[in-house]
Design an enzyme around this catalytic site. Structure first.
Site, PDB file in Angstrom:
ATOM      1  CG  ASP A  27       3.193   4.367  -4.084  1.00  0.00           C
ATOM      2  OD1 ASP A  27       3.203   5.482  -3.560  1.00  0.00           O
ATOM      3  OD2 ASP A  27       2.439   3.447  -3.736  1.00  0.00           O
ATOM      4  CG  HIS A  39      -4.026   0.622  -8.333  1.00  0.00           C
ATOM      5  ND1 HIS A  39      -5.353   0.601  -8.021  1.00  0.00           N
ATOM      6  CD2 HIS A  39      -3.436   1.457  -7.441  1.00  0.00           C
ATOM      7  CE1 HIS A  39      -5.569   1.405  -6.988  1.00  0.00           C
ATOM      8  NE2 HIS A  39      -4.415   1.930  -6.612  1.00  0.00           N
ATOM      9  CG  HIS A  77      -2.058   0.827   1.300  1.00  0.00           C
ATOM     10  ND1 HIS A  77      -2.423   1.666   0.283  1.00  0.00           N
ATOM     11  CD2 HIS A  77      -2.963   1.061   2.298  1.00  0.00           C
ATOM     12  CE1 HIS A  77      -3.496   2.362   0.639  1.00  0.00           C
ATOM     13  NE2 HIS A  77      -3.832   2.030   1.873  1.00  0.00           N
TER      14      HIS A  77
END
Ligand code: CMC
Length: 423
Positions: A357, A301, A262
């Site tokens: 990210d 994702h 996460h």
């Protein structure tokens, strides 16, 4: 054509027809067939656990909107505090509302002295800042007797304001502690993001926050402010459903965010790029990932099966930051990795694209943050999203305490065996 679904229980021949609204049908249909019938849905792949009007996400089309506003427009035209107001209140603020909200946030940034002297100073010198941040958020609630008064709007608004205003202060405090640097008090003349950078990096009286870097920080805060029912937000909602105070619920959400799948992924991306070391090693790395030896961090994702729109914005913003700070040497490896992955069948077939990210860590590093702070940088703005969901859940009459069912797969009833008779 009727928007309904008919479910037939072949064991009994019983059938039930229920409406499909917005692609969703109620699980009460199953209870009508048989109250003991369960849907097995680990990780909630097909379960909408709540109604929400905060964030809209279309993973196939790569669309993200806060309260209807496209993330691209907010990133270009708004500020983090304005976005925070929008997420919490449902509408963009007027001039006067924004002025009051900004004033209130800036004037709630101070932390009780005991938080630093007794609480943060008690950590081991090399404690991870995210562990410190998470614990400090839970501890913060103990300083406010009204923290548990969550059903009075005035009180809940106060806790929300405190958590949003004090998160950057706590984050900077954890960082300064881990570096052995003296704590820098909040500066009321700076905006939210510049104040945070000042508390983080101020050394000496002539220190000035570079406005380009403060703007980049603000942009990253906007992009991370909410992302509907992700793991951390779900933790927030589940804890909130027991009516625990928002500090305790936010600490749970923060713990969920800490995980490398996460919010911890941006830290993992920088470690991965450093380990790859050179663009020449990219093909071997990709081959290793395809052979199951680890994952390409910052890729893939649960919801986006397309380029994450936040990743696109961050990639662009990285260049503005690098103009001030100099290019992050890991950028070339990241670009090569992205290029190689996007044309590789393994990633194409599985619809694995860069997520938020993949590039954020490179900017954070260029801004001067150590990798251990990356997830904390995610938690600061996400606090707003968590709190918007917390309030939404409390107002939702459909909600009760969260209590999923299980599919029991253990042994059937059996009699206790005394110790001397066990084999
Ligand atoms: N690298 C290589 N293979 C991958 C990756 C990856 N990053 N992500 C998914 N896959 C493969 C996976 O092995 C599986 O292959 P197969 O069908 O052959 O078994 C397939 O793609 C589907 O993966 P999954 O694990 O079922 O997908 P998921 O929806 O459960 O996982 C994820 C989503 C984000 C946890 C995963 O893509 C991942 O681990 N990515 C790397 C970590 C990361 O970047 N996380 C940040 C997410 S965005 C920010 C946030 O939400 O906090």
């Amino acid at each position: 054509m009727a928007e309904t679904i008919t479910i037939i229980d072949d064991r009994t021949g019983k059938q039930v027809t229920v409406p499909i609204t917005g692609g969703v049908f109620p699980s009460s249909a199953l209870r009508q067939l048989d109250p003991k019938l369960r849907v097995y849905d680990p990780a909630f792949l097909s379960t909408a656990a709540c109604k929400s009007s905060i964030t809209y996400l279309d993973g196939d089309a790569g669309i993200l909107r806060y309260r209807g506003y496209p993330i691209e427009q907010l990133a270009e035209k708004s500020t983090f505090l304005e976005v925070a107001y929008l997420l919490l209140n449902g509408e963009l603020p007027t001039d006067a509302q924004l002025e009051k909200w900004s004033y209130d946030v800036i004037h709630h940034t101070m932390i009780h002295e005991n938080m630093r002297k007794r609480f943060v100073d008690g950590f081991h010198y090399d404690a991870h800042p995210m562990g410190m941040f998470t614990s400090a958020i839970a501890a913060l609630g103990t300083f406010y007797p009204d923290a548990k008064d969550i059903h009075t709007k005035e009180s809940l608004d106060k806790q929300t304001l405190r958590l949003i205003a004090k998160s950057p202060t706590i984050a900077a405090m954890c960082y300064r502690f881990s570096m052995g640097l003296p704590f820098v008090s909040p500066n009321n003349s700076l905006d939210y993001s510049a104040n945070f950078l000042n508390m983080m990096f101020r050394i000496g009286d002539d220190h000035r926050v570079n406005p380009v870097l403060a703007k980049a920080m603000d942009l990253l805060f906007i992009l991370h402010a909410d992302h509907e029912q992700n793991c951390g937000t779900t933790a927030m909602r589940v804890v909130a459903s027991s009516n625990a105070d928002p500090y305790s619920a936010a600490a749970a959400a923060s713990s969920a965010l800490y995980g490398p799948l996460h919010g911890g992924a941006n830290e993992a991306v920088v470690h991965m790029l450093s380990e790859i070391g050179s663009i020449d090693n990219v093909p071997t790395f990709i081959a290793d990932v395809k052979a199951g030896k680890g994952r390409l961090m910052g890729f893939g994702h649960r919801v986006y099966k397309n380029y994450d729109p936040r990743a696109k914005i961050i990639k662009k913003a990285a260049y503005d930051v690098f103009e001030v700070t100099g290019k992050n040497p890991l950028l070339d490896i990241a670009l090569k990795l992205e290029e190689a992955a996007l044309k590789d069948d393994y990633f194409v077939q599985r619809k694995l694209y860069p997520n938020v990210d993949f590039y954020s860590g490179l900017i954070y590093q260029a801004l001067g943050f150590p990798v251990e702070m990356f997830t904390v940088l995610f938690a600061i703005p996400r606090m707003t999203g968590w709190l918007a969901h917390y309030a939404e859940l409390l107002r939702d009459d459909d909600q009760k305490i969260s209590r999923p069912m299980q599919w029991y797969t253990g042994v059937d009833a059996r009699d206790y065996v005394p110790l001397n008779k066990r084999k």
